[in-house]
Design a protein around this motif. Sequence first.
Motif, PDB file in Angstrom:
ATOM      1  N   GLU A   1     -29.950  -2.554  35.790  1.00 15.31           N
ATOM      2  CA  GLU A   1     -29.968  -3.540  36.875  1.00 15.31           C
ATOM      3  C   GLU A   1     -30.663  -2.993  38.111  1.00 15.31           C
ATOM      4  OE1 GLU A   1     -29.640  -7.235  38.268  1.00 15.31           O
ATOM      5  OE2 GLU A   1     -28.981  -6.589  36.282  1.00 15.31           O
ATOM      6  N   ASP A   2     -30.480  -1.682  38.366  1.00 16.79           N
ATOM      7  CA  ASP A   2     -31.106  -1.055  39.536  1.00 16.79           C
ATOM      8  C   ASP A   2     -32.389  -0.314  39.157  1.00 16.79           C
ATOM      9  OD1 ASP A   2     -29.943   0.942  38.050  1.00 16.79           O
ATOM     10  OD2 ASP A   2     -29.229   2.094  39.780  1.00 16.79           O
ATOM     11  N   GLY A   3     -32.897  -0.579  37.965  1.00 14.03           N
ATOM     12  CA  GLY A   3     -34.055   0.158  37.474  1.00 14.03           C
ATOM     13  C   GLY A   3     -35.369  -0.372  38.024  1.00 14.03           C
ATOM     14  N   ASP A   4     -36.452   0.293  37.614  1.00 19.07           N
ATOM     15  CA  ASP A   4     -37.778  -0.083  38.103  1.00 19.07           C
ATOM     16  C   ASP A   4     -38.684  -0.596  36.985  1.00 19.07           C
ATOM     17  OD1 ASP A   4     -38.215   2.275  36.750  1.00 19.07           O
ATOM     18  OD2 ASP A   4     -38.974   3.405  38.475  1.00 19.07           O
ATOM     19  N   PHE A   5     -38.085  -0.875  35.799  1.00 17.59           N
ATOM     20  CA  PHE A   5     -38.868  -1.384  34.669  1.00 17.59           C
ATOM     21  C   PHE A   5     -38.044  -2.435  33.935  1.00 17.59           C
ATOM     22  CE2 PHE A   5     -40.707  -1.787  30.576  1.00 17.59           C
ATOM     23  CZ  PHE A   5     -42.017  -1.343  30.641  1.00 17.59           C
ATOM     24  N   PHE A   6     -38.675  -3.595  33.670  1.00 15.63           N
ATOM     25  CA  PHE A   6     -37.993  -4.680  32.969  1.00 15.63           C
ATOM     26  C   PHE A   6     -38.920  -5.286  31.924  1.00 15.63           C
ATOM     27  CE2 PHE A   6     -36.035  -4.324  37.094  1.00 15.63           C
ATOM     28  CZ  PHE A   6     -34.674  -4.450  36.833  1.00 15.63           C
ATOM     29  N   PHE A   7     -38.344  -5.655  30.778  1.00 11.03           N
ATOM     30  CA  PHE A   7     -39.050  -6.444  29.783  1.00 11.03           C
ATOM     31  C   PHE A   7     -38.380  -7.813  29.720  1.00 11.03           C
ATOM     32  CE2 PHE A   7     -39.151  -7.782  25.192  1.00 11.03           C
ATOM     33  CZ  PHE A   7     -40.432  -8.324  25.256  1.00 11.03           C
ATOM     34  N   LEU A   8     -39.148  -8.865  30.071  1.00 11.32           N
ATOM     35  CA  LEU A   8     -38.640 -10.237  30.032  1.00 11.32           C
ATOM     36  C   LEU A   8     -39.288 -10.949  28.858  1.00 11.32           C
ATOM     37  CD1 LEU A   8     -38.774 -11.197  33.831  1.00 11.32           C
ATOM     38  CD2 LEU A   8     -36.922 -10.099  32.552  1.00 11.32           C
ATOM     39  N   GLU A   9     -38.470 -11.332  27.895  1.00 11.77           N
ATOM     40  CA  GLU A   9     -39.012 -11.949  26.685  1.00 11.77           C
ATOM     41  C   GLU A   9     -39.381 -13.406  26.940  1.00 11.77           C
ATOM     42  OE1 GLU A   9     -38.194 -11.516  21.898  1.00 11.77           O
ATOM     43  OE2 GLU A   9     -36.702 -10.852  23.363  1.00 11.77           O
TER      44      GLU A   9
ATOM     45  N   ARG B   1     -42.869   5.005  20.728  1.00 12.77           N
ATOM     46  CA  ARG B   1     -41.472   4.559  20.641  1.00 12.77           C
ATOM     47  C   ARG B   1     -41.240   3.321  21.514  1.00 12.77           C
ATOM     48  NH1 ARG B   1     -40.614  10.362  21.013  1.00 12.77           N
ATOM     49  NH2 ARG B   1     -40.230  10.133  23.253  1.00 12.77           N
ATOM     50  N   TRP B   2     -40.251   2.491  21.137  1.00  8.49           N
ATOM     51  CA  TRP B   2     -39.914   1.276  21.867  1.00  8.49           C
ATOM     52  C   TRP B   2     -39.355   1.608  23.251  1.00  8.49           C
ATOM     53  CZ3 TRP B   2     -41.156  -3.475  22.308  1.00  8.49           C
ATOM     54  CH2 TRP B   2     -40.339  -4.383  23.007  1.00  8.49           C
ATOM     55  N   LEU B   3     -39.432   0.639  24.141  1.00  7.59           N
ATOM     56  CA  LEU B   3     -39.024   0.810  25.533  1.00  7.59           C
ATOM     57  C   LEU B   3     -37.538   1.117  25.651  1.00  7.59           C
ATOM     58  CD1 LEU B   3     -40.885  -2.365  26.849  1.00  7.59           C
ATOM     59  CD2 LEU B   3     -41.746  -0.014  26.826  1.00  7.59           C
ATOM     60  N   LEU B   4     -37.175   1.897  26.659  1.00  6.16           N
ATOM     61  CA  LEU B   4     -35.774   2.171  26.961  1.00  6.16           C
ATOM     62  C   LEU B   4     -35.134   0.925  27.565  1.00  6.16           C
ATOM     63  CD1 LEU B   4     -36.236   5.702  28.573  1.00  6.16           C
ATOM     64  CD2 LEU B   4     -35.342   5.205  26.286  1.00  6.16           C
ATOM     65  N   PRO B   5     -33.830   0.709  27.338  1.00  3.56           N
ATOM     66  CA  PRO B   5     -33.166  -0.479  27.908  1.00  3.56           C
ATOM     67  C   PRO B   5     -33.199  -0.453  29.435  1.00  3.56           C
ATOM     68  CG  PRO B   5     -31.558   1.048  26.967  1.00  3.56           C
ATOM     69  CD  PRO B   5     -32.905   1.548  26.555  1.00  3.56           C
TER      70      PRO B   5
ATOM     71  N   VAL C   1     -41.823   5.958  34.488  1.00  2.00           N
ATOM     72  CA  VAL C   1     -42.284   7.227  33.920  1.00  2.00           C
ATOM     73  C   VAL C   1     -41.764   7.401  32.498  1.00  2.00           C
ATOM     74  CG1 VAL C   1     -42.157   9.746  34.124  1.00  2.00           C
ATOM     75  CG2 VAL C   1     -42.531   8.332  36.162  1.00  2.00           C
ATOM     76  N   ASP C   2     -40.462   7.168  32.309  1.00  2.87           N
ATOM     77  CA  ASP C   2     -39.864   7.370  30.984  1.00  2.87           C
ATOM     78  C   ASP C   2     -40.492   6.446  29.947  1.00  2.87           C
ATOM     79  OD1 ASP C   2     -38.245   9.270  32.073  1.00  2.87           O
ATOM     80  OD2 ASP C   2     -36.464   8.003  32.223  1.00  2.87           O
ATOM     81  N   ASN C   3     -40.696   5.178  30.308  1.00  2.00           N
ATOM     82  CA  ASN C   3     -41.265   4.235  29.342  1.00  2.00           C
ATOM     83  C   ASN C   3     -42.743   4.505  29.084  1.00  2.00           C
ATOM     84  OD1 ASN C   3     -39.177   2.603  28.357  1.00  2.00           O
ATOM     85  ND2 ASN C   3     -39.106   1.437  30.263  1.00  2.00           N
ATOM     86  N   ALA C   4     -43.453   5.035  30.087  1.00  2.00           N
ATOM     87  CA  ALA C   4     -44.845   5.420  29.848  1.00  2.00           C
ATOM     88  C   ALA C   4     -44.900   6.488  28.757  1.00  2.00           C
ATOM     89  CB  ALA C   4     -45.483   5.939  31.135  1.00  2.00           C
ATOM     90  N   HIS C   5     -43.969   7.453  28.813  1.00  2.00           N
ATOM     91  CA  HIS C   5     -43.944   8.499  27.789  1.00  2.00           C
ATOM     92  C   HIS C   5     -43.408   7.966  26.461  1.00  2.00           C
ATOM     93  CE1 HIS C   5     -45.248  11.888  30.255  1.00  2.00           C
ATOM     94  NE2 HIS C   5     -44.581  11.316  31.252  1.00  2.00           N
ATOM     95  N   GLN C   6     -42.482   6.997  26.518  1.00  2.00           N
ATOM     96  CA  GLN C   6     -42.027   6.348  25.288  1.00  2.00           C
ATOM     97  C   GLN C   6     -43.201   5.669  24.584  1.00  2.00           C
ATOM     98  OE1 GLN C   6     -38.619   7.558  24.652  1.00  2.00           O
ATOM     99  NE2 GLN C   6     -38.429   5.450  23.929  1.00  2.00           N
ATOM    100  N   ILE C   7     -43.966   4.910  25.350  1.00  2.00           N
ATOM    101  CA  ILE C   7     -45.132   4.203  24.794  1.00  2.00           C
ATOM    102  C   ILE C   7     -46.116   5.201  24.203  1.00  2.00           C
ATOM    103  CG2 ILE C   7     -47.158   2.810  25.416  1.00  2.00           C
ATOM    104  CD1 ILE C   7     -45.309   1.520  27.610  1.00  2.00           C
ATOM    105  N   ASN C   8     -46.363   6.272  24.938  1.00  2.00           N
ATOM    106  CA  ASN C   8     -47.342   7.270  24.498  1.00  2.00           C
ATOM    107  C   ASN C   8     -46.905   7.971  23.219  1.00  2.00           C
ATOM    108  OD1 ASN C   8     -49.887   8.223  25.101  1.00  2.00           O
ATOM    109  ND2 ASN C   8     -49.139   9.987  26.245  1.00  2.00           N
ATOM    110  N   ALA C   9     -45.598   8.042  23.016  1.00  2.00           N
ATOM    111  CA  ALA C   9     -45.062   8.681  21.809  1.00  2.00           C
ATOM    112  C   ALA C   9     -44.894   7.680  20.670  1.00  2.00           C
ATOM    113  CB  ALA C   9     -43.722   9.340  22.128  1.00  2.00           C
TER     114      ALA C   9
END
Length: 724
Positions: free
Chosen positions: A514-522, A507-511, A497-505
């Motif tokens: 480990e227990d989160g539900d969103f990951f960016f793998l380069e 802004r770059w993704l939140l870090p 949810v937070d990163n969806a709103h970051q993207i919409n605004a």
Amino acid sequence: MELDLRITDPTSNDPMPSVPVTLTGVVGRIVYRDDESGFSIFRVHIDKADEPVTVRGILISRFGEIVTCDGVWERHPQYGPQLNATDIVPELPTSRRGIENYLSSGILPGVGPVTAKKIVAFFGEDTLAILDKDPTSITSVPKLKKKLIEKIVFNWKEHSAMRELMVFLRGYEISSALAYKIHRVYGARAMTVLHDNPWKMARDIKGIGFKKADEIAVTMGCPMDSPDRIIAAISFVVNEGAKQGHCGVPEFSLIAECASLLSLSQDMVSFTLDGLTEPNDAVVRQGEMCWIPRIYEMESTIAETISELITLKPSWGQIDPATEIPWVEQNTGNHLAENQKKALALQLSSRVMIITGGPGCGKTFLLNSILKVMARHAVRFILSAPTGKAAVRMTESTGYPASTLHRLMRLGVGNDEPEELNCDLLVVDEFSMVDVGLMHKIIQALPAHASLLLVGDSDQLPSVGPGAVLFNLIDSKRVPFVRLNHVFRQAAGSLIVDNAHQINAGRWLLPHREDGDFFFLEADTQESGIDIIDSLVKTRLPAKYGFSPMGDIQVLCPMNRGICGTVNMNFRLQESLNPHPAAKAEFFGTRFGVGDRVMQVVNNYDKGVFNGDSGVIVDVLDDGGLSVQFPVNVVEYDKIDIDELMLAYAMTIHKSQGSDFPAVIIPMFGAHYMMLQRNLLYTGVTRARRLCVVVGQREAVEMAIRNNKALKRNTRLCNLLSMF
């Protein structure tokens, strides 16, 4: 040829040779025949061969007729070697005995061996040529009854037209399956249509586009500057624009594209365009724009209906929000935010209204609150969504039954006219997916007294089909709407949810945590990216989260082409997850096997499945077709209809609209630059329910987040609404 025919041992496990084979022989026993598609399994008797050969393909011929079959050998696990024929063309016999057998083979009902012998005795070896030239010549044969003569004349015209068409189209590399479709549309008129206006096929026959029809026409010697050719090109170009979401194209662009396509001057195209009188099937000209006629009419009807609804009061009378809001809060144990209160009050007094907002902003809670009030006042409401998955999710979140719009309006089984609904309020969720055509049907199905509540996320991608209905309605500033923008505390802990709103605004993704539900793998390259995605789907996510690789994890790609496009990704994941299916069928280079995930890519009203519906193959049928389990039904596909399916281990983000998945993986690389837009990434991320993983290059993701310049669609709806 002898080498090919010796492959007859059904117990052998040797692979069949894949070289093309041509066989000519007499049709023997027809084991299976589908009259709708023409697909058949039959035996062919070949001179000097000890055993008849089994052939599978589109057959128009009957028992006893001579055919030439082009194809490749395949080994059926139960029945042994079979020729999978891409083309089966009837050949006419030349001997008296052969002609007698041909006429009595069943192509002419009522003509048996005795009658056939009479006809051949009268006309001799020229029998078939004479009948082709003038079937009524059969009246000269003595002792034939009048009714039989009429039947022979009719059936000969039908059969010879199909045979002539098959032979004719073979010269233009048109498959037997497509030729069969052409005959089903035009019947005995097929050759007349082809000679008079071959470009008509592009509009009437699925599978033949303008370029193929034009190729046939030019080869036939049709004039390059034929008005029919230019008009067909005009229709083709505006309809190609519809594939990009446009309802029409600028006139200068249309003229330039047609001239380039036809290798003609722009003046000649412009002259033909000027000569078109209204109404016509090609375009509606208005100012500097050329609109697709059917969409032009639909947008006009939508605007007129919405404009009327805006002026009317709901049929349920006055319901006081000052009473209902406290009642809802007391019954739910939750407080409505100010925007939610405003939306509830507006809904109670409006005949048409829009609620929009992103993830975590309380659309579901607001909708449930509205439904509680409606139920409390005995208002009959119907819940709907464009896709099956969206309807299921709506049912789960509200507790009330929801249906797809197509099923609700009973579109299908040859019926393209929606049935009027029986409700006081129609609620449509995931409304950003609704295109002009579907909105037009909603308007047709809405009862005269009913209200319309449209719920969607205006920051998502627009509909796959033409138009931008949600955006046009909002931009017109005529339709009452409320935008929910407060992220509630329950949802704020989700990085999805937070990163969806970051993207919409922008802004770059939140870090990630480990227990989160969103990951960016380069990943530096697409090659390394597809390896990472393969391991995520096959082992890493199932091991860590317990997701099923065959049902819970969905790869969503920006586009079809490329190493990390849907086509290549599907082949890779199919080989990784379902390498040895219990049964399989090949279709134009794609293997479809039991257990494979597939998706319907066009609306099929007859089968009751629609663009974007996903399912699993549960059986491969004896005729080479497939049986697919969709969420609400099992659908069988003839071999001729398999082109309506594609593998669905990976799908485009566009195709995923209206669906959500437990886990989503999104590849994003510089090679996708044409599609790297903010609303595309936002839509992909918001499809994830429990986990989202973006795999790719940081620069590509940054480009998508920065790029908020989505392609503006050519539509009329917003302007029309401002005129009423």
